[in-house]
Design a protein around this motif. Structure first.
Motif, PDB file in Angstrom:
ATOM      1  N   LEU A  33      -1.562  -2.181  -4.556  1.00  0.00           N
ATOM      2  CA  LEU A  33      -2.277  -2.174  -3.275  1.00  0.00           C
ATOM      3  C   LEU A  33      -3.119  -3.436  -3.120  1.00  0.00           C
ATOM      4  CD1 LEU A  33      -3.282  -0.730  -0.687  1.00  0.00           C
ATOM      5  CD2 LEU A  33      -5.058   0.328  -2.113  1.00  0.00           C
ATOM      6  N   MET A 152       7.266  -1.057  -0.311  1.00  0.00           N
ATOM      7  CA  MET A 152       6.513   0.139   0.067  1.00  0.00           C
ATOM      8  C   MET A 152       7.358   1.410  -0.036  1.00  0.00           C
ATOM      9  SD  MET A 152       4.277   1.133   3.467  1.00  0.00           S
ATOM     10  CE  MET A 152       3.378  -0.400   3.457  1.00  0.00           C
ATOM     11  N   VAL A 156       5.836   3.252  -3.163  1.00  0.00           N
ATOM     12  CA  VAL A 156       4.577   3.815  -2.674  1.00  0.00           C
ATOM     13  C   VAL A 156       4.817   5.229  -2.140  1.00  0.00           C
ATOM     14  CG1 VAL A 156       2.695   3.567  -1.009  1.00  0.00           C
ATOM     15  CG2 VAL A 156       3.699   1.530  -2.075  1.00  0.00           C
ATOM     16  N   ARG A 161       0.914   5.807   2.270  1.00  0.00           N
ATOM     17  CA  ARG A 161       1.518   4.638   2.924  1.00  0.00           C
ATOM     18  C   ARG A 161       0.666   4.121   4.069  1.00  0.00           C
ATOM     19  NH1 ARG A 161       7.960   6.223   3.115  1.00  0.00           N
ATOM     20  NH2 ARG A 161       8.266   6.257   0.840  1.00  0.00           N
ATOM     21  N   PHE A 164      -1.638   1.688   2.416  1.00  0.00           N
ATOM     22  CA  PHE A 164      -0.896   0.482   2.054  1.00  0.00           C
ATOM     23  C   PHE A 164      -0.530  -0.316   3.305  1.00  0.00           C
ATOM     24  CE2 PHE A 164      -0.651   2.088  -2.154  1.00  0.00           C
ATOM     25  CZ  PHE A 164      -0.224   1.052  -2.976  1.00  0.00           C
ATOM     26  N   SER A 168      -1.367  -4.151   4.222  1.00  0.00           N
ATOM     27  CA  SER A 168      -0.286  -5.069   4.569  1.00  0.00           C
ATOM     28  C   SER A 168      -0.491  -5.630   5.968  1.00  0.00           C
ATOM     29  CB  SER A 168       1.065  -4.346   4.489  1.00  0.00           C
ATOM     30  OG  SER A 168       1.339  -3.914   3.180  1.00  0.00           O
TER      31      SER A 168
END
Length: 427
Positions: A33, A152, A156, A161, A164, A168
């Motif tokens: 992460l 991902m 992940v 998500r 994350f 991102s």
């Protein structure tokens, strides 16, 4: 694959993107992460600095009178290359078998070749040379970005998500805005700017794969290659995969609206706002204003979407905010109007990027070919960043002014919100 709640401490090959239930972000998952932010920043520094600033200045120096048309031409050719490269990169990485995993070799190779291509752009002094080098930049860095986006869903768990995606998305916008700021500061030495961008990306991508190693893919089964099936990936079938189609369409429309304006920001400041040669000095100011909204919206909306288990409402709100932002400089073509636009659009686009990435990973058609599917989806993200300036250039040349871009971009943004509504598998 295990569904234990301690996925964050497992060996990378046991961190499965399909894991359901609450998963704490710690151990290897937390490190992944953390690295998502600088890695996305390093790539999107290029997309922020080059098309709208450094490339625009290069083209302006060649022919001031034809700058809008020439930028549209170069951007259009580069956009076509990007459209082809994303799914090809995803498919190739899906099928790669190496002790470093499926994604890492292509990420590093793409950064290396892309960096050399950027340096080649710095040495170019004609429109043809610049176009060829820009095409190589597009292809190479899409071979980095495509496999990166597949990490991902690869590694992940679904329940985190949104977080994350927020990091991102924040990296995307920090890179894009930071690239505009960096590009404006390097405007007096464009070749040096390209060298700096190339070096940053290569170093950061290499460190990412070193500190976040994937498990070996040697020996994993590999489906036979089918050219027919691959060519079909360029078509998002709305009947077979309607949610995927609508997610793709929503992202494509909103990104087109946003980048149609931001891709011509320098020329707008020069000619539409009337700042002339001093326009370049205001790019960092507008970037910083936008950055405040982006950071706040990204850090709040991603985790909130995880908490409430909802994605679509955040995407719709973001689209409406962006449309409202675009209205301001249309009715008030002043520096103040552009500042207000930057603030509101930063909030809207930050919210969108943070949540939309998580939404997209939940509507992918395939459970195994993440790289290929995300390569297609990323067309909707990468293509507008390069194609939107081309479309905008046609509008400017055809209608004789930059002001016409704002209502067109507003329509694209609002249609992006409408496109998200039919998705059924995600709330």
């Amino acid at each position: 694959m295990t569904t234990t709640s301690h996925a964050g401490n497992l060996h990378p090959q046991l961190i499965d993107g399909s894991t359901e239930g609450a998963v704490p972000i710690k151990g290897r998952l937390r490190k992944l992460l953390i690295w998502m932010l600088p890695t996305n920043i390093s790539i999107f520094l290029i997309w922020g600095a080059v098309p709208g600033i450094l490339l625009a200045l290069q083209i302006q120096h060649i022919d001031e009178g034809a700058k809008a048309a020439n930028l549209a031409l170069v951007s259009g050719i580069g956009a076509f290359a990007a459209m082809l490269a994303q799914p090809i990169a995803g498919m190739v990485s899906d099928r790669t078998r190496s002790r470093f995993g499926r994604r890492a070799p292509w990420m590093v190779l793409g950064a290396l070749v892309g960096g050399l291509s950027l340096i080649g752009m710095g040495a170019a002094n004609g429109l043809v040379q610049i176009t060829l080098a820009w095409v190589m930049v597009q292809i190479a860095f899409n071979f980095t970005q495509g496999p990166l986006s597949a990490i991902m869903p690869d590694r992940v768990p679904r329940s985190v998500r949104g977080t994350f995606a927020a990091l991102s998305g924040l990296g995307l916008m920090l890179g894009s805005i930071g690239g505009q700021i960096l590009g404006s500061q390097l405007a007096s030495n464009i070749p040096a700017g390209y060298v700096i961008l190339a070096g940053i990306t290569l170093v950061v991508i290499t460190l990412f794969v070193v500190f976040n190693p994937d498990h070996s893919s040697v020996g994993e089964p590999r489906e036979p290659f089918s050219l027919v099936l691959f060519l079909k990936t360029f078509w998002v079938n709305p009947v077979a995969h309607p949610d995927f189609f609508w997610g793709f369409t929503g992202r494509l429309l909103l990104y087109t609206g946003y980048f149609a304006v931001s891709g011509y920001q320098l020329y707008m400041l020069q000619d539409y706002i009337g700042l002339g040669d001093s326009a370049i000095s205001y790019v960092p100011l507008l970037g910083l204003i936008s950055l405040v909204g982006i950071i706040a919206a990204s850090l709040v909306s991603g985790p909130l979407s995880d908490k409430f288990g909802r994605r679509k409402i955040f995407v719709v709100i973001a689209s409406v905010l962006l449309a409202a932002a675009l209205l301001v400089p249309f009715v008030s073509p002043t520096l103040t109007g552009m500042m207000i636009y930057s603030a509101i659009s930063g909030v809207g686009f930050g919210c969108f990027q943070a949540v939309d990435t998580a939404l997209i990973t939940e509507v992918l058609p395939s459970k195994t070919d993440f790289g290929k599917d995300l390569g297609v989806v990323n067309i909707a993200a990468t293509l507008p960043q390069t194609l939107a300036p081309a479309v905008a250039g046609v509008i400017v040349v055809s209608f004789g002014g930059y002001g016409t871009l704002f209502p067109v971009a507003m329509v694209f943004a609002l249609l992006g919100a409408v496109a998200i509504l039919p998705i059924k598998s995600v709330r």
